[in-house]
Write a protein that holds these residues in place. Structure first.
Motif, PDB file in Angstrom:
ATOM      1  N   VAL A  26      42.025  42.947  36.596  1.00  0.00           N
ATOM      2  CA  VAL A  26      42.650  43.500  35.388  1.00  0.00           C
ATOM      3  C   VAL A  26      44.050  42.919  35.198  1.00  0.00           C
ATOM      4  O   VAL A  26      44.435  42.558  34.075  1.00  0.00           O
ATOM      5  CB  VAL A  26      42.708  45.041  35.471  1.00  0.00           C
ATOM      6  CG1 VAL A  26      43.568  45.615  34.343  1.00  0.00           C
ATOM      7  CG2 VAL A  26      41.304  45.631  35.406  1.00  0.00           C
ATOM      8  N   SER A  27      44.794  42.775  36.281  1.00  0.00           N
ATOM      9  CA  SER A  27      46.161  42.260  36.206  1.00  0.00           C
ATOM     10  C   SER A  27      46.180  40.809  35.740  1.00  0.00           C
ATOM     11  O   SER A  27      46.954  40.445  34.850  1.00  0.00           O
ATOM     12  CB  SER A  27      46.856  42.378  37.566  1.00  0.00           C
ATOM     13  OG  SER A  27      46.958  43.713  37.978  1.00  0.00           O
ATOM     14  N   VAL A  28      45.345  39.977  36.343  1.00  0.00           N
ATOM     15  CA  VAL A  28      45.336  38.544  36.017  1.00  0.00           C
ATOM     16  C   VAL A  28      44.942  38.317  34.559  1.00  0.00           C
ATOM     17  O   VAL A  28      45.583  37.539  33.841  1.00  0.00           O
ATOM     18  CB  VAL A  28      44.383  37.777  36.958  1.00  0.00           C
ATOM     19  CG1 VAL A  28      44.154  36.355  36.454  1.00  0.00           C
ATOM     20  CG2 VAL A  28      44.955  37.740  38.367  1.00  0.00           C
ATOM     21  N   ILE A  29      43.897  38.995  34.110  1.00  0.00           N
ATOM     22  CA  ILE A  29      43.456  38.823  32.723  1.00  0.00           C
ATOM     23  C   ILE A  29      44.521  39.330  31.758  1.00  0.00           C
ATOM     24  O   ILE A  29      44.825  38.683  30.746  1.00  0.00           O
ATOM     25  CB  ILE A  29      42.121  39.558  32.479  1.00  0.00           C
ATOM     26  CG1 ILE A  29      41.017  38.934  33.336  1.00  0.00           C
ATOM     27  CG2 ILE A  29      41.734  39.496  31.005  1.00  0.00           C
ATOM     28  CD1 ILE A  29      39.691  39.671  33.280  1.00  0.00           C
ATOM     29  N   SER A  30      45.127  40.469  32.075  1.00  0.00           N
ATOM     30  CA  SER A  30      46.182  41.023  31.219  1.00  0.00           C
ATOM     31  C   SER A  30      47.403  40.111  31.201  1.00  0.00           C
ATOM     32  O   SER A  30      48.016  39.902  30.144  1.00  0.00           O
ATOM     33  CB  SER A  30      46.589  42.421  31.707  1.00  0.00           C
ATOM     34  OG  SER A  30      45.498  43.306  31.685  1.00  0.00           O
TER      35      SER A  30
END
Length: 218
Positions: A26-30
């Motif tokens: 979730v962090s990387v995509i965001s």
């Protein structure tokens, strides 16, 4: 000590790592989408296009002054009322991308403003177009100034994924709650595990930013 040994069984550790993977995903995509959108919004606010920049500025200020938790609620609970249904992971990514884009837009605008206006004037007087000046002269210098606050914002984003437990995102904090919910004696060991895992991820981000700063400075 026995509580720690029991809490860190392979089954529990594997379950925590599954949650950590969701947190990182979730962090990387965001981060990826918010960096692109935030950069474009920051430039749009900087160039001061009549009406457009003012509208963009209003939207950015509005989002920056809203709590992330409210945006999470909106994407997961309110959007279905207008026919947009998102699963919990997608809702979390959308909410965090919206919030972080607004934060990064202000960082980008401030970074560009930190570059001397004389750089723009000198480049234009040498025959470069506005686009060429922004791409080859202004943005490279601004980006160097933006690295520390951008990385700091990304670290905040990683930690803020824990807020998505409110909509039952199966990330690291949520998985730890499941574990110590089954045995209250595992609470402290889970808090220690959370601290270590978040530290590793965020420390890796900090080290990467330092390496990038050194490379750009050389």
């Amino acid at each position: 000590m026995q509580n720690f040994i029991d809490a860190y069984s392979w089954i529990n550790l594997r379950y925590l790592l599954e949650g950590l993977w969701i947190t990182i995903e979730v962090s990387v995509i965001s981060i990826f989408f918010s960096f692109i959108i935030g950069t474009l919004l920051g430039i749009a606010r900087y160039v001061k296009v009549k009406y457009f920049s003012a509208i963009v500025g209003f939207i950015i200020d509005l989002i920056r002054n809203l709590p992330l938790l409210l945006i999470l609620f909106f994407t997961y609970f309110a959007l279905p009322d207008i026919g947009i249904r998102l699963d919990v992971v997608t809702s979390s990514i959308v909410a965090m991308t919206i919030f972080e884009s607004a934060m990064l837009a202000e960082i980008v605008r401030s970074g560009i403003n930190a570059v001397s206006i004389g750089q723009m004037e000198a480049s234009r007087s040498n025959g470069m177009s506005y686009y060429q000046t922004m791409r080859y002269i202004i943005m490279p210098q601004a980006f160097k100034k933006m690295i520390p606050p951008i990385v700091s914002q990304f670290i905040s984003l990683v930690k803020d994924t824990s807020l998505a437990t409110i909509i039952l995102l199966p990330e690291l904090t949520y998985h730890s709650q499941i574990i110590y919910g089954q045995n209250i004696n595992y609470m402290i060991p889970m808090f220690v595990a959370l601290a270590v895992m978040y530290f590793i991820v965020n420390f890796a981000l900090s080290m990467a930013s330092r390496m990038l700063e050194k490379r750009l400075a050389s």
